[in-house]
Design an enzyme around this catalytic site. Sequence first.
Site, PDB file in Angstrom:
ATOM      1  N   THR A  24       5.239   2.215   5.666  1.00  0.00           N
ATOM      2  CA  THR A  24       3.883   1.757   5.927  1.00  0.00           C
ATOM      3  C   THR A  24       3.192   2.729   6.858  1.00  0.00           C
ATOM      4  OG1 THR A  24       2.472   0.044   6.914  1.00  0.00           O
ATOM      5  CG2 THR A  24       4.704   0.173   7.753  1.00  0.00           C
ATOM      6  N   ASP A  52       0.827   1.907   8.616  1.00  0.00           N
ATOM      7  CA  ASP A  52       0.408   1.106   9.778  1.00  0.00           C
ATOM      8  C   ASP A  52       1.399   1.172  10.933  1.00  0.00           C
ATOM      9  OD1 ASP A  52      -1.977   0.149   8.610  1.00  0.00           O
ATOM     10  OD2 ASP A  52      -0.854  -1.336   7.484  1.00  0.00           O
ATOM     11  N   LEU A  61      -7.815   7.984   1.700  1.00  0.00           N
ATOM     12  CA  LEU A  61      -7.379   9.360   1.968  1.00  0.00           C
ATOM     13  C   LEU A  61      -6.282   9.395   3.027  1.00  0.00           C
ATOM     14  CD1 LEU A  61     -10.860  11.136   1.972  1.00  0.00           C
ATOM     15  CD2 LEU A  61      -9.090  11.303   0.223  1.00  0.00           C
ATOM     16  N   GLN A  62      -6.288   8.428   3.932  1.00  0.00           N
ATOM     17  CA  GLN A  62      -5.285   8.396   4.998  1.00  0.00           C
ATOM     18  C   GLN A  62      -3.863   8.295   4.449  1.00  0.00           C
ATOM     19  OE1 GLN A  62      -7.085   5.510   8.247  1.00  0.00           O
ATOM     20  NE2 GLN A  62      -8.033   5.215   6.260  1.00  0.00           N
ATOM     21  N   ARG A  63      -3.713   7.615   3.333  1.00  0.00           N
ATOM     22  CA  ARG A  63      -2.373   7.372   2.806  1.00  0.00           C
ATOM     23  C   ARG A  63      -2.059   8.190   1.560  1.00  0.00           C
ATOM     24  NH1 ARG A  63      -3.750   1.201   0.897  1.00  0.00           N
ATOM     25  NH2 ARG A  63      -4.456   1.674  -1.221  1.00  0.00           N
ATOM     26  N   GLY A  87       0.826  -1.202   0.000  1.00  0.00           N
ATOM     27  CA  GLY A  87       0.000   0.000   0.000  1.00  0.00           C
ATOM     28  C   GLY A  87       0.859   1.251   0.000  1.00  0.00           C
ATOM     29  N   MET A  90      -7.776   2.961   9.252  1.00  0.00           N
ATOM     30  CA  MET A  90      -7.035   1.777   8.832  1.00  0.00           C
ATOM     31  C   MET A  90      -6.247   1.177   9.994  1.00  0.00           C
ATOM     32  SD  MET A  90      -5.547   2.630   5.025  1.00  0.00           S
ATOM     33  CE  MET A  90      -6.604   2.541   3.585  1.00  0.00           C
ATOM     34  N   GLY A  91      -6.050  -0.132   9.934  1.00  0.00           N
ATOM     35  CA  GLY A  91      -5.295  -0.840  10.958  1.00  0.00           C
ATOM     36  C   GLY A  91      -5.865  -2.226  11.167  1.00  0.00           C
ATOM     37  N   ARG A  92      -5.220  -3.218  10.553  1.00  0.00           N
ATOM     38  CA  ARG A  92      -5.710  -4.595  10.647  1.00  0.00           C
ATOM     39  C   ARG A  92      -5.430  -5.181  12.025  1.00  0.00           C
ATOM     40  NH1 ARG A  92      -7.081  -8.334   6.994  1.00  0.00           N
ATOM     41  NH2 ARG A  92      -6.532  -6.865   5.339  1.00  0.00           N
TER      42      ARG A  92
END
Length: 413
Positions: free
Chosen positions: A142, A144, A302-304, A13, A190-192
């Site tokens: 990343t 994340d 949009l976060q990334r 990503g 986001m955040g798995r």
Amino acid sequence: MAMRNIIVGQSGGPTSVINSSLAGVYKTAIERGFDKVYGMLHGIQGLMDGKYVDLSTQIHSDMDIEILKRTPSAFLGSCRYKLPEIHENIEIYEKIFEILDNLEIEAFIYIGGNDSMDTIKKLSDYAIVKGHHQKFLGVPKTIDNDLALTDHTPGFGSAAKYIAASTKEIIRDALGLTYKKKMITIIEVMGRNAGWLTGATALAKTEECDGPDLIYLPEVPFDIEKFRAKVDELLKQKDSVVVAVSEGIKLEDGRYVCELGSVSDYVDAFGHKQLQGTAAYLAGYLGAEIGCKTRSVEFSTLQRSASHMASRVDINEAFMVGGAAVKAADEGDSGKMVVIDRVSDDPYMAAAGIYDVHRIANNERLVPRNWMNTEADYVTNEFISYVEPLIQGDYQPFMVNGLPQHLVLRMNK
């Protein structure tokens, strides 16, 4: 005399600063006397299809480098491709190294996250076993922030900045809509498995903003009944309740909350299930149970990709680690990943370090439990102190007709 060439690729990503690392690789490689800097188109997967470009045909000036640093997404294109184990398909490795030999590649730089570092690990292991001379270096990337051994990852600071700013704006918006009525807003971040990004919503708590009321990270099982009771209690005290949740929050039995609603069955090459709809499900659930207006907001890509909100610290560090990877390869390192070491908090200072990629690949760095409160519905001051320095400053975009200018890959047809 053999050419000294270098090749760089981007994987996974993208982020709003991933191209700053690419700029760091290119500029440092030229300064260090490499003859050509090639770019893989769509990472290792594109390289296997013979797709690459001489970056000197794309980057013509220092201004291009500055524009590239401000360009979101993967300039070279990305992929999500999992290399098989060497013993499972040695032909793939033979093909890759044939291409590298033909291009007279001395150093292979891969910009990516956990899965990308797995690629660096496998290629460097194969090179050692088969006696190939190429050096393999990983550059962290990343949003994340879940890579092991590095203090933080490029991309995270800018995403955290965007998330915190957007959370403040959502809170302001909600306050204007609650005259003589109650409203619940659920923000999905986001955040798995790691809740670093969701925790960043706490930065919205400032002198003129209360911040979100509740924050739920995926590191701790989610209790939907306790959640409802907590929101119910908050609605007795205020008209607008704002909650931030990670897309990957799970119930005690291991099911993702988003699976309680409608969810895609898509699974990527690394076995990652597509997560979406967590906020929408919880908003619908609370609307039915509590009986007031609810809405869900999903920041999604949009976060990334919000490069107009990128952090100056983040852009500079992304550029730094790209350059550091070239220096490490030029000095003989291989099978390593560049990391960011925090030197001090006040004033904030960081430096590039380097670690064996075998200690990093396939290991996730999660938010420590003691950086969440006892109820696991908010983050602590330690979390905020950790993130705050990473969102500081900005690079003003180069504006053309009122919009940011980006550097775009241009291929001859």
